[in-house]
Design an enzyme around this catalytic site. Structure first.
Site, PDB file in Angstrom:
ATOM      1  N   HIS A 103      -9.199  19.567  -4.803  1.00 30.92           N
ATOM      2  CA  HIS A 103      -7.763  19.474  -4.519  1.00 30.92           C
ATOM      3  C   HIS A 103      -7.125  18.322  -5.270  1.00 30.92           C
ATOM      4  O   HIS A 103      -7.814  17.473  -5.845  1.00 30.92           O
ATOM      5  CB  HIS A 103      -7.508  19.298  -3.020  1.00 30.92           C
ATOM      6  CG  HIS A 103      -8.039  18.006  -2.450  1.00 30.92           C
ATOM      7  ND1 HIS A 103      -9.386  17.777  -2.250  1.00 30.92           N
ATOM      8  CD2 HIS A 103      -7.402  16.879  -2.058  1.00 30.92           C
ATOM      9  CE1 HIS A 103      -9.558  16.569  -1.733  1.00 30.92           C
ATOM     10  NE2 HIS A 103      -8.359  15.992  -1.625  1.00 30.92           N
ATOM     11  N   ASP A 105      -4.313  15.423  -4.238  1.00 33.02           N
ATOM     12  CA  ASP A 105      -3.709  14.919  -3.002  1.00 33.02           C
ATOM     13  C   ASP A 105      -2.217  15.194  -2.943  1.00 33.02           C
ATOM     14  O   ASP A 105      -1.474  14.910  -3.897  1.00 33.02           O
ATOM     15  CB  ASP A 105      -3.928  13.396  -2.890  1.00 33.02           C
ATOM     16  CG  ASP A 105      -5.373  13.070  -2.556  1.00 33.02           C
ATOM     17  OD1 ASP A 105      -6.054  13.905  -1.931  1.00 33.02           O
ATOM     18  OD2 ASP A 105      -5.821  11.970  -2.939  1.00 33.02           O
ATOM     19  N   HIS A 259     -10.112  16.259  -7.199  1.00 32.22           N
ATOM     20  CA  HIS A 259     -11.320  15.588  -6.716  1.00 32.22           C
ATOM     21  C   HIS A 259     -11.943  16.382  -5.569  1.00 32.22           C
ATOM     22  O   HIS A 259     -11.302  17.255  -4.965  1.00 32.22           O
ATOM     23  CB  HIS A 259     -11.044  14.133  -6.319  1.00 32.22           C
ATOM     24  CG  HIS A 259     -10.019  13.987  -5.234  1.00 32.22           C
ATOM     25  ND1 HIS A 259      -8.674  14.138  -5.463  1.00 32.22           N
ATOM     26  CD2 HIS A 259     -10.144  13.704  -3.918  1.00 32.22           C
ATOM     27  CE1 HIS A 259      -8.006  13.959  -4.342  1.00 32.22           C
ATOM     28  NE2 HIS A 259      -8.876  13.699  -3.376  1.00 32.22           N
ATOM     29  N   ARG A 274      -8.207   4.840   2.384  1.00 30.41           N
ATOM     30  CA  ARG A 274      -7.395   5.308   1.246  1.00 30.41           C
ATOM     31  C   ARG A 274      -5.946   4.905   1.415  1.00 30.41           C
ATOM     32  O   ARG A 274      -5.385   5.030   2.504  1.00 30.41           O
ATOM     33  CB  ARG A 274      -7.486   6.843   1.154  1.00 30.41           C
ATOM     34  CG  ARG A 274      -6.872   7.391  -0.124  1.00 30.41           C
ATOM     35  CD  ARG A 274      -6.991   8.915  -0.183  1.00 30.41           C
ATOM     36  NE  ARG A 274      -5.734   9.518   0.203  1.00 30.41           N
ATOM     37  CZ  ARG A 274      -5.564  10.834   0.413  1.00 30.41           C
ATOM     38  NH1 ARG A 274      -6.571  11.673   0.277  1.00 30.41           N
ATOM     39  NH2 ARG A 274      -4.386  11.308   0.746  1.00 30.41           N
TER      40      ARG A 274
HETATM   41  C1  SIN Z   1     -10.117  12.465  -0.370  1.00 25.98           C
HETATM   42  O1  SIN Z   1      -9.955  13.658  -0.586  1.00 25.98           O
HETATM   43  O2  SIN Z   1      -9.211  11.647  -0.510  1.00 25.98           O
HETATM   44  C2  SIN Z   1     -11.482  11.969   0.068  1.00 25.98           C
HETATM   45  C3  SIN Z   1     -12.359  11.657  -1.088  1.00 25.98           C
HETATM   46  C4  SIN Z   1     -13.658  11.055  -0.638  1.00 25.98           C
HETATM   47  O3  SIN Z   1     -13.809  10.716   0.517  1.00 25.98           O
HETATM   48  O4  SIN Z   1     -14.545  10.905  -1.506  1.00 25.98           O
END
Ligand code: SIN
Length: 295
Positions: A103, A105, A259, A274
């Protein structure tokens, strides 16, 4: 071989994207010049990695805010006292992780996030890596004919599937509080090919989690072409993989990168924080239009 800029060392980690950055303490009150060098590295390498950092939530917020206003996630609760900080935690007893599918973000918002900064606190003994895929490399590799077709298309994005009951993102995890979007998630339209406002490089901007269909096309009509793009976009040569350690930071550019958080560490704990960077109003104005249109 590492390249030295004014203040940073930059070592590429893969052919398509990714670089490890040294020579900087992200908890410090960094000068505008250093922030500009980090931003340039982000735009050029699409995802950048830092090691051995020690960040309090307030320091992570301060660092992130140097790149733009910070997003408050509409469905995932932020930390008490720091609503911009999302704690991404998988407890040993949790089965699903957060972000465990390709995806970009916040593409489901009217104004999607430009970047995300993930800090690792507690990392499993093995597993829990994050994969990244360059959507700029994916676009470059398409034929001129398909590029021309995609140039004219826009796609409809929504959180409706991922964040509704049964959606992957909305699954119950012991230490994360996620509300279900149900019917409340809007639909927003974005170009299928995004021209990066800072580099001018083109990238595919559709993703399996949040892209529902092409604008003006039915879901059934959209599916074959979207399925092709989703498969093409994660071809191994467009990817890199980051193995976390406590104190590692990954900063990715959502305008040109997908990612995927791997869920291959059952019975172990993984704890990340995050912050997510939105575009500044002036950046939207420079792009010539609003980033998306509600339908
Ligand atoms: C996310 O999608 O922001 C999580 C990525 C992760 O935890 O590696």
């Amino acid at each position: 071989m590492a390249v030295k800029t004014q203040s940073l060392t930059i070592r590429r980690v893969a052919g398509a994207l990714g670089a490890e950055i040294g020579g900087v303490d992200l908890s410090a009150d960094l000068s505008d010049a250093v922030i500009a060098e980090i931003r340039q590295a982000l735009v050029e390498h699409q995802v950048i990695f830092f090691r051995d950092q020690a960040l309090t939530p307030a320091q992570q917020v301060r660092f992130g805010a140097r790149f733009g206003p910070l997003n408050i996630h509409p469905y995932v609760a932020g930390m008490a006292g720091h609503p911009e900080v999302m704690e991404i935690i998988k407890e040993p007893e949790d089965r699903t992780n957060f972000g465990g599918g390709w995806h970009s973000d916040m593409s489901f918002l009217e104004t999607p996030a430009i970047g995300s900064i993930l800090y690792g606190l507690e990392i499993p003994e093995y597993g829990g890596d994050t994969l990244f895929a360059s959507q700029a490399a994916a676009y470059d590799a398409l034929s001129p004919g398909l590029k021309a077709t995609l140039e004219g298309l826009r796609a409809v994005h929504s959180a409706g599937r991922e964040y509704s009951a049964g959606g992957h993102s909305a699954q119950k995890r012991k230490s994360m509080s996620v509300v279900e979007a149900e019917g409340a998630a809007g639909e927003f339209v974005h170009p299928v090919v995004l021209t990066h406002p800072e580099s001018g490089r083109k990238a595919l901007y559709v993703n399996p989690a949040f892209t529902m269909r092409f604008e003006g096309w039915s879901r059934r009509e959209s599916k074959p072409l979207l399925d092709f793009l989703f498969e093409h976009a994660r071809y191994e040569a467009f990817t890199c993989r980051f193995a976390w350690a406590p104190g590692s930071v990954a900063f990715w550019d959502n305008r040109q990168v997908w990612h995927f958080a791997l869920n291959d560490y059952p019975g172990q704990r993984r704890h990340m924080r995050r912050v997510t960077v939105d575009p500044r109003p002036s950046e939207l104005a420079r792009a010539g239009a609003k980033a998306a249109t509600a339908i």
